[in-house]
Design a protein around this motif. Structure first.
Motif, PDB file in Angstrom:
ATOM      1  N   VAL A 156      33.928 -57.566  -4.641  1.00  0.00           N
ATOM      2  CA  VAL A 156      34.489 -58.075  -3.825  1.00  0.00           C
ATOM      3  C   VAL A 156      35.404 -58.868  -5.279  1.00  0.00           C
ATOM      4  CG1 VAL A 156      36.373 -59.005  -2.783  1.00  0.00           C
ATOM      5  CG2 VAL A 156      34.004 -58.302  -1.738  1.00  0.00           C
ATOM      6  N   ALA A 157      35.259 -59.706  -5.536  1.00  0.00           N
ATOM      7  CA  ALA A 157      35.892 -60.366  -7.070  1.00  0.00           C
ATOM      8  C   ALA A 157      35.674 -59.079  -8.193  1.00  0.00           C
ATOM      9  CB  ALA A 157      35.012 -61.355  -7.627  1.00  0.00           C
ATOM     10  N   ILE A 158      35.283 -58.554  -8.865  1.00  0.00           N
ATOM     11  CA  ILE A 158      35.215 -57.493  -9.377  1.00  0.00           C
ATOM     12  C   ILE A 158      35.931 -56.698  -8.798  1.00  0.00           C
ATOM     13  CG2 ILE A 158      34.265 -56.096 -10.928  1.00  0.00           C
ATOM     14  CD1 ILE A 158      33.745 -58.398 -12.056  1.00  0.00           C
ATOM     15  N   SER A 159      36.042 -55.840  -8.087  1.00  0.00           N
ATOM     16  CA  SER A 159      36.627 -54.903  -7.554  1.00  0.00           C
ATOM     17  C   SER A 159      37.912 -55.573  -6.858  1.00  0.00           C
ATOM     18  CB  SER A 159      36.041 -54.529  -6.391  1.00  0.00           C
ATOM     19  OG  SER A 159      35.648 -54.738  -5.211  1.00  0.00           O
ATOM     20  N   VAL A 160      38.242 -56.240  -6.249  1.00  0.00           N
ATOM     21  CA  VAL A 160      39.401 -56.155  -5.864  1.00  0.00           C
ATOM     22  C   VAL A 160      40.529 -57.099  -6.282  1.00  0.00           C
ATOM     23  CG1 VAL A 160      41.147 -57.195  -3.939  1.00  0.00           C
ATOM     24  CG2 VAL A 160      39.094 -55.927  -3.586  1.00  0.00           C
ATOM     25  N   GLY A 161      39.902 -59.102  -7.299  1.00  0.00           N
ATOM     26  CA  GLY A 161      40.717 -59.365  -8.238  1.00  0.00           C
ATOM     27  C   GLY A 161      40.880 -58.557  -9.254  1.00  0.00           C
ATOM     28  N   LEU A 162      39.516 -58.569 -10.052  1.00  0.00           N
ATOM     29  CA  LEU A 162      39.715 -58.355 -11.167  1.00  0.00           C
ATOM     30  C   LEU A 162      40.105 -56.972 -11.860  1.00  0.00           C
ATOM     31  CD1 LEU A 162      39.070 -59.285 -14.095  1.00  0.00           C
ATOM     32  CD2 LEU A 162      36.102 -58.470 -14.081  1.00  0.00           C
ATOM     33  N   GLY A 163      39.964 -56.314 -10.180  1.00  0.00           N
ATOM     34  CA  GLY A 163      40.327 -55.035 -10.671  1.00  0.00           C
ATOM     35  C   GLY A 163      42.043 -54.649 -10.489  1.00  0.00           C
ATOM     36  N   SER A 164      42.478 -55.400  -9.433  1.00  0.00           N
ATOM     37  CA  SER A 164      43.841 -55.784  -9.621  1.00  0.00           C
ATOM     38  C   SER A 164      45.178 -56.132 -11.088  1.00  0.00           C
ATOM     39  CB  SER A 164      44.202 -56.296  -7.722  1.00  0.00           C
ATOM     40  OG  SER A 164      43.911 -57.623  -8.447  1.00  0.00           O
ATOM     41  N   LEU A 165      44.101 -56.532 -11.562  1.00  0.00           N
ATOM     42  CA  LEU A 165      44.772 -57.456 -12.663  1.00  0.00           C
ATOM     43  C   LEU A 165      44.385 -56.966 -13.644  1.00  0.00           C
ATOM     44  CD1 LEU A 165      45.838 -59.770 -14.456  1.00  0.00           C
ATOM     45  CD2 LEU A 165      43.058 -60.484 -15.446  1.00  0.00           C
ATOM     46  N   LEU A 166      43.403 -56.069 -13.938  1.00  0.00           N
ATOM     47  CA  LEU A 166      43.054 -54.391 -15.172  1.00  0.00           C
ATOM     48  C   LEU A 166      44.277 -53.230 -14.467  1.00  0.00           C
ATOM     49  CD1 LEU A 166      39.535 -53.826 -15.466  1.00  0.00           C
ATOM     50  CD2 LEU A 166      40.789 -55.307 -17.035  1.00  0.00           C
ATOM     51  N   PHE A 167      44.872 -53.264 -13.382  1.00  0.00           N
ATOM     52  CA  PHE A 167      45.489 -52.379 -12.977  1.00  0.00           C
ATOM     53  C   PHE A 167      47.372 -52.910 -13.444  1.00  0.00           C
ATOM     54  CE2 PHE A 167      48.497 -50.659  -9.610  1.00  0.00           C
ATOM     55  CZ  PHE A 167      48.712 -49.487 -10.622  1.00  0.00           C
ATOM     56  N   ILE A 168      47.091 -54.324 -13.609  1.00  0.00           N
ATOM     57  CA  ILE A 168      48.198 -55.363 -13.944  1.00  0.00           C
ATOM     58  C   ILE A 168      48.156 -55.322 -15.328  1.00  0.00           C
ATOM     59  CG2 ILE A 168      49.522 -56.845 -14.122  1.00  0.00           C
ATOM     60  CD1 ILE A 168      48.195 -58.124 -10.523  1.00  0.00           C
ATOM     61  N   LEU A 169      47.512 -55.400 -16.403  1.00  0.00           N
ATOM     62  CA  LEU A 169      47.360 -55.539 -17.755  1.00  0.00           C
ATOM     63  C   LEU A 169      47.534 -53.587 -17.749  1.00  0.00           C
ATOM     64  CD1 LEU A 169      44.900 -57.754 -18.475  1.00  0.00           C
ATOM     65  CD2 LEU A 169      47.015 -58.012 -18.292  1.00  0.00           C
ATOM     66  N   LEU A 170      47.047 -52.518 -17.385  1.00  0.00           N
ATOM     67  CA  LEU A 170      47.035 -51.488 -17.447  1.00  0.00           C
ATOM     68  C   LEU A 170      48.898 -50.863 -17.124  1.00  0.00           C
ATOM     69  CD1 LEU A 170      46.131 -49.175 -18.778  1.00  0.00           C
ATOM     70  CD2 LEU A 170      46.085 -48.253 -15.974  1.00  0.00           C
ATOM     71  N   SER A 171      49.828 -51.291 -16.210  1.00  0.00           N
ATOM     72  CA  SER A 171      50.811 -51.283 -15.516  1.00  0.00           C
ATOM     73  C   SER A 171      51.721 -51.849 -16.562  1.00  0.00           C
ATOM     74  CB  SER A 171      51.564 -51.897 -14.438  1.00  0.00           C
ATOM     75  OG  SER A 171      50.452 -51.123 -13.656  1.00  0.00           O
ATOM     76  N   TYR A 172      51.518 -53.305 -17.423  1.00  0.00           N
ATOM     77  CA  TYR A 172      52.052 -53.364 -18.447  1.00  0.00           C
ATOM     78  C   TYR A 172      52.143 -53.469 -19.733  1.00  0.00           C
ATOM     79  CZ  TYR A 172      54.626 -57.070 -15.605  1.00  0.00           C
ATOM     80  OH  TYR A 172      55.454 -57.062 -14.680  1.00  0.00           O
ATOM     81  N   GLY A 173      50.950 -52.897 -20.222  1.00  0.00           N
ATOM     82  CA  GLY A 173      50.995 -51.687 -20.998  1.00  0.00           C
ATOM     83  C   GLY A 173      51.796 -50.593 -21.455  1.00  0.00           C
TER      84      GLY A 173
END
Length: 323
Positions: free
Chosen positions: A192-209
């Motif tokens: 859950v931490a990987i899929s939701v927590g880390l997944g959302s963080l990676l999506f945020i970083l990608l969006s800001y890229g």
């Protein structure tokens, strides 16, 4: 039945901490409710960005309320006993709101990407129906993920140790008390931490890229500064939330330390209080709305004072006439 150790064993320190955290909790409620009301009453703020911001304020209210009332009552108690059901409920609500906030912050990053990357198509893409669906996905993902975590955690067998070395029912501390093999529960929490927590963080970083790439394409310096300014508050919120949360859960060996408790206090108690302040201080529209409401309130109070003074003068005049 579990026993919470709380923030401190010293009674004097607990009496000092109680008014401090009570004030923080009340400020959290007032600021977040105030932001929701401001966005609701001003039609100029009925846009996707402010819609998501009001949802963030609502999550912060629920997030803080899942922890603060119980923590405040425990500061005045000698024995901090919490029932099995109450512990499960607290864990479920806190995890639900925390995971929903992860998803919502990712949604807000996507909103900013569309606003900056495709400004001409923004109104067509971020229609009200799609905004509601994104909010529903954020809440739904948080709800289902939290439900899976809570059920797996409390489905385990608890037979002996019942002291939770924290001020709330946190998943790592509760799992460590289980008499059965915690491997399956730990794996579920990890996924859950990987899929939701880390997944959302990676999506945020990608969006800001993509946002950074879009800003670099803007020729004027003023336009670039304006585009970046719309993301600054969101970046600050993301940094505060993920920075403290990752500091807590990426160091499992220190889960019983005072540093762990302090960091937990920061992202559970302080961050929900700071979020509306961050957005209000850097947002011109919200400041203008707040100023307008304050002016109208001042005029209303002035009118009331005028009529109150007028009535007093009439009464005094009436007394003189009678005499």
């Amino acid at each position: 039945m579990f026993i919470l150790l709380g923030l401190s064993d010293e009674k004097e320190l607990q009496l000092i901490l109680f008014p401090v955290f009570l004030g923080i909790y009340l400020v959290t409620l007032i600021w977040n409710l105030g932001l929701i009301i401001l966005i609701t009453i001003n039609s100029n703020l009925h846009t996707p960005m402010y819609f998501f911001l009001s949802s963030l304020s609502f999550i912060d209210i629920c997030y803080s309320s899942s922890i603060s009332p119980r923590m405040l009552s425990d500061l005045l108690r000698a024995e901090k006993i919490i029932s099995f059901i109450a512990c499960a409920t607290q864990l479920f609500v806190a995890a639900w709101m925390g995971l929903a906030e992860c998803c919502l912050l990712a949604t807000m990053a996507y909103d900013r990407y569309v606003a900056i990357g495709s400004p001409l198509q923004y109104s067509a893409i971020m229609v009200p129906g799609r905004c509601w669906k994104l909010i529903a996905v954020a809440y739904g993902t948080g709800f289902l993920s939290s439900l899976v975590e809570t059920v797996s955690c409390f489905h385990a067998y608890y037979c002996g140790p019942n002291i939770i070395q924290h001020f709330f029912c946190d998943i790592p501390q509760v799992i460590s008390l289980s008499c059965s093999n915690p491997f399956m529960c730990q794996m579920i929490v990890f996924l859950v931490a990987i899929s939701v927590g880390l997944g959302s963080l990676l999506f945020i970083l990608l969006s800001y890229g993509f946002i950074a790439a879009s800003i670099l394409k803007i020729s004027s310096v003023k336009g670039s500064a304006k585009a970046f300014n719309t993301c600054a508050s969101h970046l600050a919120t993301v940094t505060l939330f993920y920075g403290t949360a990752l500091s807590v859960y990426m160091h499992p060996g220190s889960k019983h330390s005072m540093k762990h408790k302090v960091l937990s206090v920061f992202y559970l108690i302080f961050v929900p209080m700071l979020n509306p302040l961050i957005y209000s201080l850097r947002n011109k529209d919200i400041k203008e709305t707040l100023k307008g409401v304050t002016n109208r309130l001042h005029i209303y109070l002035s009118m009331n004072n005028f009529w109150a003074a007028f009535i007093i003068i009439l009464r005094k005049t009436e007394v003189r006439i009678v005499k």
